[in-house]
Scaffold this active site. Sequence first.
Site, PDB file in Angstrom:
ATOM      1  CG  ASN A 131       8.517  -3.839   5.261  1.00 25.11           C
ATOM      2  OD1 ASN A 131       9.327  -4.542   4.323  1.00 25.11           O
ATOM      3  ND2 ASN A 131       8.179  -4.583   6.316  1.00 25.11           N
TER       4      ASN A 131
ATOM      5  CB  SER B 232      -2.101   5.843   5.240  1.00 23.33           C
ATOM      6  OG  SER B 232      -3.497   5.413   5.986  1.00 23.33           O
TER       7      SER B 232
ATOM      8  CE1 TYR C 143       0.486   1.911   6.696  1.00 20.77           C
ATOM      9  CE2 TYR C 143      -1.869   2.828   7.408  1.00 20.77           C
ATOM     10  CZ  TYR C 143      -0.874   2.278   6.538  1.00 20.77           C
ATOM     11  OH  TYR C 143      -1.431   2.660   5.060  1.00 20.77           O
TER      12      TYR C 143
ATOM     13  CE  LYS D 114       1.813   4.029   4.555  1.00 23.44           C
ATOM     14  NZ  LYS D 114       2.673   3.841   3.082  1.00 23.44           N
TER      15      LYS D 114
HETATM   16  N1  NAI Z   1      -5.515   0.194   0.238  1.00 20.97           N
HETATM   17  C1  NAI Z   1      -5.782   1.191   0.761  1.00 20.97           C
HETATM   18  O1  NAI Z   1      -6.762   1.444   1.011  1.00 20.97           O
HETATM   19  C2  NAI Z   1      -4.915   2.093   1.129  1.00 20.97           C
HETATM   20  C3  NAI Z   1      -3.437   1.778   1.007  1.00 20.97           C
HETATM   21  N2  NAI Z   1      -2.554   2.744   1.575  1.00 20.97           N
HETATM   22  C4  NAI Z   1      -1.013   2.567   1.074  1.00 20.97           C
HETATM   23  O2  NAI Z   1      -0.845   2.369  -0.211  1.00 20.97           O
HETATM   24  C5  NAI Z   1       0.349   1.383  -0.468  1.00 20.97           C
HETATM   25  C6  NAI Z   1      -0.148   0.079  -1.145  1.00 20.97           C
HETATM   26  O3  NAI Z   1      -1.195  -0.532  -0.428  1.00 20.97           O
HETATM   27  P1  NAI Z   1      -2.050  -1.616  -0.955  1.00 20.97           P
HETATM   28  O4  NAI Z   1      -1.761  -1.741  -2.553  1.00 20.97           O
HETATM   29  O5  NAI Z   1      -3.529  -1.765  -0.414  1.00 20.97           O
HETATM   30  O6  NAI Z   1      -1.267  -2.797   0.000  1.00 20.97           O
HETATM   31  P2  NAI Z   1      -0.715  -4.370  -0.731  1.00 20.97           P
HETATM   32  O7  NAI Z   1      -0.205  -4.997   0.503  1.00 20.97           O
HETATM   33  O8  NAI Z   1      -2.056  -5.024  -1.396  1.00 20.97           O
HETATM   34  O9  NAI Z   1       0.447  -3.815  -1.603  1.00 20.97           O
HETATM   35  C7  NAI Z   1       1.712  -3.603  -1.212  1.00 20.97           C
HETATM   36  C8  NAI Z   1       2.692  -4.198  -1.824  1.00 20.97           C
HETATM   37  O10 NAI Z   1       3.982  -3.817  -1.496  1.00 20.97           O
HETATM   38  C9  NAI Z   1       4.552  -4.747  -1.549  1.00 20.97           C
HETATM   39  N3  NAI Z   1       5.728  -4.767  -0.682  1.00 20.97           N
HETATM   40  C10 NAI Z   1       5.709  -4.451   0.800  1.00 20.97           C
HETATM   41  N4  NAI Z   1       6.829  -4.462   1.385  1.00 20.97           N
HETATM   42  C11 NAI Z   1       7.760  -4.478   0.482  1.00 20.97           C
HETATM   43  C12 NAI Z   1       9.104  -4.270   0.223  1.00 20.97           C
HETATM   44  N5  NAI Z   1       9.791  -4.134   1.379  1.00 20.97           N
HETATM   45  N6  NAI Z   1       9.887  -4.546  -0.738  1.00 20.97           N
HETATM   46  C13 NAI Z   1       9.116  -4.623  -1.864  1.00 20.97           C
HETATM   47  N7  NAI Z   1       8.006  -4.709  -1.828  1.00 20.97           N
HETATM   48  C14 NAI Z   1       6.997  -4.720  -0.834  1.00 20.97           C
HETATM   49  C15 NAI Z   1       3.841  -6.060  -1.258  1.00 20.97           C
HETATM   50  O11 NAI Z   1       4.291  -7.312  -1.736  1.00 20.97           O
HETATM   51  C16 NAI Z   1       2.774  -5.814  -1.936  1.00 20.97           C
HETATM   52  O12 NAI Z   1       2.579  -6.446  -3.218  1.00 20.97           O
HETATM   53  C17 NAI Z   1       0.707   1.120   1.033  1.00 20.97           C
HETATM   54  O13 NAI Z   1       2.060   1.817   1.203  1.00 20.97           O
HETATM   55  C18 NAI Z   1      -0.317   1.409   2.010  1.00 20.97           C
HETATM   56  O14 NAI Z   1       0.248   1.861   3.178  1.00 20.97           O
HETATM   57  C19 NAI Z   1      -2.758   3.967   2.152  1.00 20.97           C
HETATM   58  C20 NAI Z   1      -4.029   4.038   2.614  1.00 20.97           C
HETATM   59  C21 NAI Z   1      -5.104   3.308   2.027  1.00 20.97           C
HETATM   60  O1  LIG Z   2      -4.225   2.963   5.266  1.00 20.06           O
HETATM   61  C1  LIG Z   2      -4.796   2.200   5.176  1.00 20.06           C
HETATM   62  O2  LIG Z   2      -6.130   2.542   5.428  1.00 20.06           O
HETATM   63  C2  LIG Z   2      -7.173   1.927   4.892  1.00 20.06           C
HETATM   64  C3  LIG Z   2      -8.554   2.395   5.433  1.00 20.06           C
HETATM   65  O3  LIG Z   2      -8.389   2.117   6.645  1.00 20.06           O
HETATM   66  P1  LIG Z   2      -9.569   1.405   7.446  1.00 20.06           P
HETATM   67  O4  LIG Z   2      -9.082   1.674   8.966  1.00 20.06           O
HETATM   68  O5  LIG Z   2     -10.922   2.077   7.277  1.00 20.06           O
HETATM   69  O6  LIG Z   2      -9.533  -0.062   7.179  1.00 20.06           O
HETATM   70  C4  LIG Z   2      -7.067   0.172   5.032  1.00 20.06           C
HETATM   71  O7  LIG Z   2      -8.040  -0.522   4.526  1.00 20.06           O
HETATM   72  C5  LIG Z   2      -5.708   0.082   4.437  1.00 20.06           C
HETATM   73  O8  LIG Z   2      -5.473  -1.293   4.751  1.00 20.06           O
HETATM   74  C6  LIG Z   2      -4.723   0.797   5.040  1.00 20.06           C
HETATM   75  O9  LIG Z   2      -3.535   0.487   4.363  1.00 20.06           O
END
Ligand code: NAI
Ligand SMILES: O=C1O[C@H](COP(=O)(O)O)[C@@H](O)[C@H](O)[C@H]1O
Length: 247
Positions: free
Chosen positions: A84, A109, A146, A150
């Site tokens: 992914n 991340s 993970y 990234k």
């Molecule tokens: N939420 C956070 O605090 C953080 C998020 N990130 C990064 O930001 C991005 C989004 O994170 P979130 O919105 O929190 O995650 P999330 O899980 O809420 O959203 C990710 C979306 O990507 C879709 N997805 C996953 N694999 C897929 C694939 N192979 N093909 C098509 N769609 C796919 C899922 O269906 C989901 O809707 C991720 O790459 C995550 O690693 C990075 C650091 C912190």
């Molecule tokens: O990359 C990500 O980081 C956030 C923050 O990390 P955490 O270790 O403080 O939880 C995480 O919430 C998120 O799911 C992840 O995609």
Amino acid sequence: MAQSVLLTGAAGRVGDAILGDLAAEYEWRLMDRDPPTEDYPGEFVVADITDDDAVREAMDGIDAVIHLAGDPRKTAPWDSVLTNNIDGTQTIFEAAVDAGVEKFAFASSNHAVGHYETEDRTPDMYRADDDYLLDGTELPRPGNLYGVSKAAGESLGRYYHDEYGIAVVNVRIGNLTKGHPPIDYERGQAMWLSYRDCAHLFDRCVKADYDYEIVYGISDNDRKYYSLERAKDVLGYEPQDNSAHHD
Ligand SMILES: NC(=O)C1=CN([C@@H]2O[C@H](COP(=O)(O)OP(=O)(O)OC[C@H]3O[C@@H](n4cnc5c(N)ncnc54)[C@H](O)[C@@H]3O)[C@@H](O)[C@H]2O)C=CC1
Ligand SMILES: O=C1O[C@H](COP(=O)(O)O)[C@@H](O)[C@H](O)[C@H]1O
């Protein structure tokens, strides 16, 4: 005319923050493997980012990509991040350069640099009176597989920028939490990213001019150990929130 932006992972939390404030700002094409469960602005393509044909079709006529789709779990196993996060990201980059996309914002991340948080630095580095600061010029130091994925995404961006000239910004997102910073979690408060700062930051990633950048995606938290200078200088990021202003 508004720019056309492809937003992958549109159905997730970061996508929710971005579309919450920027729905009317761009011509959106949204992509997620999960079908939509609500109304979204723009066309919604249900596809996996490893599906080369579907990705190429979705890239047609796109000016900028915000690439969020991937496995966001810090405990994600290797087979999932390999498929992914690494293979999927390479598929998106390849289609983007072939389609002549100009800008590419990659959701990296904090976990790409998680092992800078050594035992002797923590928990002091999470506190406002500590001056330890990462600024994006440091080498990746992933805290888990993970985070390795990234760092690999950032490296793919370096290659596609140097080889094809596409502008790439890697946003090392902190901890996106809606409404308020994480409670009873110093690390999360240090790297909190509010929803409105998240939307504004990715808006700047589409509008600003840059070559290849690594920036930190957090609010202007007193506790921060990630510098915001590059995001401010290059992107024009002006964060409004600070975890210290919440109880
Ligand atoms: N939420 C956070 O605090 C953080 C998020 N990130 C990064 O930001 C991005 C989004 O994170 P979130 O919105 O929190 O995650 P999330 O899980 O809420 O959203 C990710 C979306 O990507 C879709 N997805 C996953 N694999 C897929 C694939 N192979 N093909 C098509 N769609 C796919 C899922 O269906 C989901 O809707 C991720 O790459 C995550 O690693 C990075 C650091 C912190
Ligand atoms: O990359 C990500 O980081 C956030 C923050 O990390 P955490 O270790 O403080 O939880 C995480 O919430 C998120 O799911 C992840 O995609």
